[in-house]
Design a protein around this motif. Structure first.
Motif, PDB file in Angstrom:
ATOM      1  N   SER A 150       0.839  -1.203   0.000  1.00  0.00           N
ATOM      2  CA  SER A 150       0.000   0.000   0.000  1.00  0.00           C
ATOM      3  C   SER A 150       0.872   1.250   0.000  1.00  0.00           C
ATOM      4  CB  SER A 150      -0.923   0.000   1.220  1.00  0.00           C
ATOM      5  OG  SER A 150      -1.821  -1.091   1.186  1.00  0.00           O
ATOM      6  N   ARG A 151       1.951   1.226   0.786  1.00  0.00           N
ATOM      7  CA  ARG A 151       2.857   2.379   0.838  1.00  0.00           C
ATOM      8  C   ARG A 151       3.513   2.605  -0.517  1.00  0.00           C
ATOM      9  NH1 ARG A 151       6.070   0.493   4.337  1.00  0.00           N
ATOM     10  NH2 ARG A 151       7.675  -0.217   2.878  1.00  0.00           N
ATOM     11  N   ASP A 152       3.964   1.530  -1.149  1.00  0.00           N
ATOM     12  CA  ASP A 152       4.628   1.678  -2.439  1.00  0.00           C
ATOM     13  C   ASP A 152       3.654   2.100  -3.541  1.00  0.00           C
ATOM     14  OD1 ASP A 152       6.922   0.983  -1.160  1.00  0.00           O
ATOM     15  OD2 ASP A 152       7.052  -1.048  -1.989  1.00  0.00           O
ATOM     16  N   SER A 153       2.381   1.735  -3.369  1.00  0.00           N
ATOM     17  CA  SER A 153       1.391   2.178  -4.358  1.00  0.00           C
ATOM     18  C   SER A 153       1.080   3.663  -4.207  1.00  0.00           C
ATOM     19  CB  SER A 153       0.097   1.369  -4.207  1.00  0.00           C
ATOM     20  OG  SER A 153      -0.597   1.718  -3.022  1.00  0.00           O
ATOM     21  N   MET A 154       1.572   4.272  -3.115  1.00  0.00           N
ATOM     22  CA  MET A 154       1.372   5.702  -2.885  1.00  0.00           C
ATOM     23  C   MET A 154       2.623   6.524  -3.198  1.00  0.00           C
ATOM     24  SD  MET A 154      -1.711   6.084  -2.014  1.00  0.00           S
ATOM     25  CE  MET A 154      -3.058   4.992  -1.553  1.00  0.00           C
ATOM     26  N   SER A 155       3.615   5.906  -3.839  1.00  0.00           N
ATOM     27  CA  SER A 155       4.775   6.674  -4.265  1.00  0.00           C
ATOM     28  C   SER A 155       4.365   7.674  -5.347  1.00  0.00           C
ATOM     29  CB  SER A 155       5.863   5.742  -4.799  1.00  0.00           C
ATOM     30  OG  SER A 155       5.423   5.117  -6.007  1.00  0.00           O
ATOM     31  N   VAL A 156       5.175   8.686  -5.532  1.00  0.00           N
ATOM     32  CA  VAL A 156       4.826   9.724  -6.509  1.00  0.00           C
ATOM     33  C   VAL A 156       4.626   9.149  -7.913  1.00  0.00           C
ATOM     34  CG1 VAL A 156       5.634  11.833  -7.660  1.00  0.00           C
ATOM     35  CG2 VAL A 156       5.899  11.569  -5.179  1.00  0.00           C
ATOM     36  N   MET A 359     -21.366   1.413 -15.104  1.00  0.00           N
ATOM     37  CA  MET A 359     -21.660   1.213 -13.691  1.00  0.00           C
ATOM     38  C   MET A 359     -20.718   2.020 -12.805  1.00  0.00           C
ATOM     39  SD  MET A 359     -22.125  -2.922 -13.967  1.00  0.00           S
ATOM     40  CE  MET A 359     -22.657  -3.200 -12.286  1.00  0.00           C
ATOM     41  N   LEU A 360     -19.400   1.885 -13.026  1.00  0.00           N
ATOM     42  CA  LEU A 360     -18.430   2.564 -12.161  1.00  0.00           C
ATOM     43  C   LEU A 360     -17.081   2.786 -12.838  1.00  0.00           C
ATOM     44  CD1 LEU A 360     -16.627  -0.116 -11.489  1.00  0.00           C
ATOM     45  CD2 LEU A 360     -18.182  -0.386  -9.582  1.00  0.00           C
ATOM     46  N   ARG A 361     -17.057   2.667 -14.163  1.00  0.00           N
ATOM     47  CA  ARG A 361     -15.823   2.766 -14.948  1.00  0.00           C
ATOM     48  C   ARG A 361     -14.891   1.604 -14.646  1.00  0.00           C
ATOM     49  NH1 ARG A 361     -14.050   8.699 -16.999  1.00  0.00           N
ATOM     50  NH2 ARG A 361     -16.150   9.409 -17.491  1.00  0.00           N
ATOM     51  N   HIS A 362     -14.276   1.578 -13.457  1.00  0.00           N
ATOM     52  CA  HIS A 362     -13.374   0.479 -13.114  1.00  0.00           C
ATOM     53  C   HIS A 362     -13.191   0.464 -11.600  1.00  0.00           C
ATOM     54  CE1 HIS A 362     -10.392   3.607 -12.521  1.00  0.00           C
ATOM     55  NE2 HIS A 362     -10.599   4.036 -13.761  1.00  0.00           N
ATOM     56  N   PRO A 363     -12.784  -0.662 -11.028  1.00  0.00           N
ATOM     57  CA  PRO A 363     -12.458  -0.671  -9.600  1.00  0.00           C
ATOM     58  C   PRO A 363     -11.339   0.324  -9.313  1.00  0.00           C
ATOM     59  CG  PRO A 363     -12.623  -2.913 -10.450  1.00  0.00           C
ATOM     60  CD  PRO A 363     -12.648  -1.996 -11.630  1.00  0.00           C
ATOM     61  N   PRO A 364     -11.287   0.873  -8.095  1.00  0.00           N
ATOM     62  CA  PRO A 364     -10.277   1.885  -7.776  1.00  0.00           C
ATOM     63  C   PRO A 364      -8.873   1.432  -8.158  1.00  0.00           C
ATOM     64  CG  PRO A 364     -11.833   1.687  -5.975  1.00  0.00           C
ATOM     65  CD  PRO A 364     -12.170   0.604  -6.945  1.00  0.00           C
ATOM     66  N   THR A 365      -8.179   2.251  -8.933  1.00  0.00           N
ATOM     67  CA  THR A 365      -6.881   1.841  -9.465  1.00  0.00           C
ATOM     68  C   THR A 365      -5.785   1.839  -8.400  1.00  0.00           C
ATOM     69  OG1 THR A 365      -6.715   4.125 -10.254  1.00  0.00           O
ATOM     70  CG2 THR A 365      -7.259   2.440 -11.865  1.00  0.00           C
ATOM     71  N   ASN A 366      -5.961   2.598  -7.308  1.00  0.00           N
ATOM     72  CA  ASN A 366      -4.961   2.510  -6.240  1.00  0.00           C
ATOM     73  C   ASN A 366      -5.010   1.146  -5.566  1.00  0.00           C
ATOM     74  OD1 ASN A 366      -7.519   3.198  -5.205  1.00  0.00           O
ATOM     75  ND2 ASN A 366      -6.633   4.061  -3.344  1.00  0.00           N
ATOM     76  N   ASN A 367      -6.226   0.605  -5.375  1.00  0.00           N
ATOM     77  CA  ASN A 367      -6.347  -0.748  -4.834  1.00  0.00           C
ATOM     78  C   ASN A 367      -5.799  -1.780  -5.806  1.00  0.00           C
ATOM     79  OD1 ASN A 367      -7.506   0.241  -2.545  1.00  0.00           O
ATOM     80  ND2 ASN A 367      -9.582  -0.417  -3.012  1.00  0.00           N
ATOM     81  N   GLN A 368      -6.064  -1.573  -7.089  1.00  0.00           N
ATOM     82  CA  GLN A 368      -5.542  -2.505  -8.092  1.00  0.00           C
ATOM     83  C   GLN A 368      -4.017  -2.546  -8.047  1.00  0.00           C
ATOM     84  OE1 GLN A 368      -7.126  -2.762 -12.076  1.00  0.00           O
ATOM     85  NE2 GLN A 368      -8.859  -1.449 -11.575  1.00  0.00           N
ATOM     86  N   ARG A 369      -3.384  -1.380  -7.910  1.00  0.00           N
ATOM     87  CA  ARG A 369      -1.931  -1.350  -7.906  1.00  0.00           C
ATOM     88  C   ARG A 369      -1.381  -2.024  -6.638  1.00  0.00           C
ATOM     89  NH1 ARG A 369       2.123   1.169 -10.583  1.00  0.00           N
ATOM     90  NH2 ARG A 369       0.730   0.592 -12.302  1.00  0.00           N
ATOM     91  N   ALA A 370      -1.993  -1.787  -5.492  1.00  0.00           N
ATOM     92  CA  ALA A 370      -1.525  -2.417  -4.257  1.00  0.00           C
ATOM     93  C   ALA A 370      -1.625  -3.939  -4.357  1.00  0.00           C
ATOM     94  CB  ALA A 370      -2.329  -1.907  -3.061  1.00  0.00           C
ATOM     95  N   VAL A 371      -2.739  -4.436  -4.894  1.00  0.00           N
ATOM     96  CA  VAL A 371      -2.905  -5.881  -5.055  1.00  0.00           C
ATOM     97  C   VAL A 371      -1.903  -6.420  -6.069  1.00  0.00           C
ATOM     98  CG1 VAL A 371      -4.471  -7.682  -5.851  1.00  0.00           C
ATOM     99  CG2 VAL A 371      -5.320  -5.871  -4.365  1.00  0.00           C
ATOM    100  N   ALA A 372      -1.674  -5.678  -7.144  1.00  0.00           N
ATOM    101  CA  ALA A 372      -0.712  -6.115  -8.155  1.00  0.00           C
ATOM    102  C   ALA A 372       0.676  -6.273  -7.553  1.00  0.00           C
ATOM    103  CB  ALA A 372      -0.686  -5.119  -9.316  1.00  0.00           C
TER     104      ALA A 372
END
Length: 490
Positions: A150-156, A359-372
């Protein structure tokens, strides 16, 4: 004013400074602090709230930086009027006018709130014996690894990647991980244009049903079965064929050939947990090709087999693109994450992606990146190994406890999953058992809701994913003592 508006609690996870900052901001936005009146001095407010003056000063400085306050020389802090600009004024209520109520009974085109659904208490963790299906023991959650991802998905660079409008595209790293890491575990090989990320498996089931079902089309599913799938299907068609379940899963009745779409849970049938053998899977695929119908494969809990290697997914045996595969991370990583995926022919995925956009375009991409990142670094594979070991031990413990304390209840011959499906003695009233159990700090799930043709009161489900192993046998013993009280004597 301060004693009425602000209430700080040192036992809360948030710091006193954070609590004070949030409560002052909320009071400003709600209009409880006059614009022309200075806030209490840091010394006065600290004295009234019994906290350190430095805590108040830091909270004020943060609110000043965020634009909630302005500082006036020798006068103190005041509410910044600009923070309230652009807000519509709250209209006054005319209490003396009895407005006519809207006729919602006539306006609504559907009433999903009237459907029967599984109810799980939100305070389940407060019970001593939570035999609840679908929840995860907090001790098993990979907190350290998830925080890292989660921290790394919040990098710049990561924020610049996922914060833009992706329209209807998914995170390419997550698609790559599903393609290369998750699907091959089930013997499924798919190209990226055959994969769509969804908000849990539930959204995938809804999208497929909306695209392929309509009035007049026949839908086939297991009985007992997954109640939410039944409710989804009934939203689009009333023509639902209920197929009985035996020790090998859904029985392949000849009437299946009259369906256009069939839903099946072959890895661990929901809710009985039995596994469909390879021969029956191949027979189902042959029927789909001969009779020209499509199959939704809900492959949840595919990894938790304790006496044998997992049977290959139905999709892995599909040679004619008849199977739409649905997977999820809810049962391994976290139910609240709500991240799933579906696999199907490119033509179907293209339309599913377009429908998801509406419906919602796509699931939140920040969550997608953390899971990836969690998948890419091998943390999910390590978590699967841990869950398999822990669940295997709990499965054995519960099986032994049921054999010892509930010999009068029949249990299907299963070798996996995270729950047991039981048929109690004749005359058992599961609703009454559930009530008695809760009074003894035990949570169970009545099984009648999973039958769609006739009520059943003698079935119930016991999950072991959320209960520590040391509590399993004591809980089973206590529950067994309640069964006679909930059973009508003939």
């Amino acid at each position: 004013m301060s004693q009425l508006l602000f209430h700080l609690d040192a036992d809360l996870p948030a710091s006193l400074q954070q609590q004070l900052r949030e409560q002052i901001a909320r009071a400003i936005l709600d209009g409880h602090i006059p614009l022309d009146e200075a806030l209490p001095s840091s010394r006065k407010l600290a004295r009234e709230l019994h906290i350190a003056r430095n805590t108040v000063m830091l909270a004020y400085e943060q609110l000043l930086d965020d634009g909630y306050l302005i500082a006036r020389s020798r006068s103190g802090y005041f509410v910044n009027p600009e923070i309230l600009e652009g807000r519509a004024e709250r209209p006054e209520r005319l209490d003396d006018i009895d407005a006519e109520r809207l006729p919602w009974e006539e306006l609504l085109t559907m009433r999903p709130s009237q459907q029967q659904t599984i109810d799980k208490p939100s305070d389940w963790h407060r019970y001593d014996y939570p035999f609840l299906y679908g929840q995860i023991d907090p001790e098993l959650f990979p907190t350290q690894h998830w925080r890292e991802c989660s921290r790394d998905s919040m990098s710049v660079p990561a924020i610049r990647s996922w914060s833009v409008d992706h329209l209807n595209d998914d995170d390419p790293l997550l698609i790559e991980q599903i393609h290369k890491r998750l699907l091959p575990r089930r013997g499924v090989w798919a190209s990226p244009d055959e994969i769509l990320v969804t908000v849990g498996a539930q959204q995938a089931l809804w999208i497929v049903s909306m695209l392929l079902l309509k009035l007049g089309r026949r839908f086939g599913m297991e009985n007992p079965g997954y109640v939410d799938m039944y409710n989804i299907a009934r939203t689009f068609t009333q023509n639902v064929l209920l197929l009985p379940v035996d020790e090998h899963g859904m029985r392949l009745e000849p009437e299946i050939g009259k369906c256009q779409l069939v839903y099946v849970t072959p890895s661990h049938q929901s809710p009985t947990t039995v596994t469909m053998p390879l021969e029956r899977r191949r027979q189902l695929l042959d029927m789909a090709e001969i009779d020209n119908f499509l199959i939704i494969e809900d492959d949840y809990e595919s990894e938790t087999n304790y006496l044998a290697n997992p049977t290959p997914a139905l999709k892995s045996l599909d040679k004619h693109n008849r199977v739409i595969y649905v997977g999820s991370l809810s049962k391994t990583l976290a139910p609240g994450l709500r991240l799933g995926y579906m696999v199907g022919p490119p033509a179907l995925i293209r339309e599913a992606r377009a429908l998801r956009r509406l419906m919602l375009r796509h699931p939140p991409t920040n969550n997608q990146r953390a899971v990836a990142l969690f998948l890419d670094r091998g943390y999910h594979d390590a978590l699967l190994r841990q869950i398999h070991q822990v669940f295997h031990s709990r499965w054995q413990c519960m099986g032994d406890a049921l054999a010892k304390h509930m010999p009068q209840s029949s249990v299907p011959s299963t070798y996996g999953g995270s729950c047991f499906w039981l048929k109690g003695p004749a005359g058992l009233d599961c609703a009454k058992l559930n009530q008695l159990a809760r009074e003894q700090s035990i949570l169970i799930e009545c099984g009648g809701i999973h039958f769609f043709d006739a009520p059943r009161s003698e079935y119930f489900r016991l999950g072991f994913s959320a209960i520590p192993e040391a509590r399993i046998e004591p809980g089973i013993e206590r529950l067994a003592g309640l069964i006679p009280q909930a059973t009508e004597q003939n």
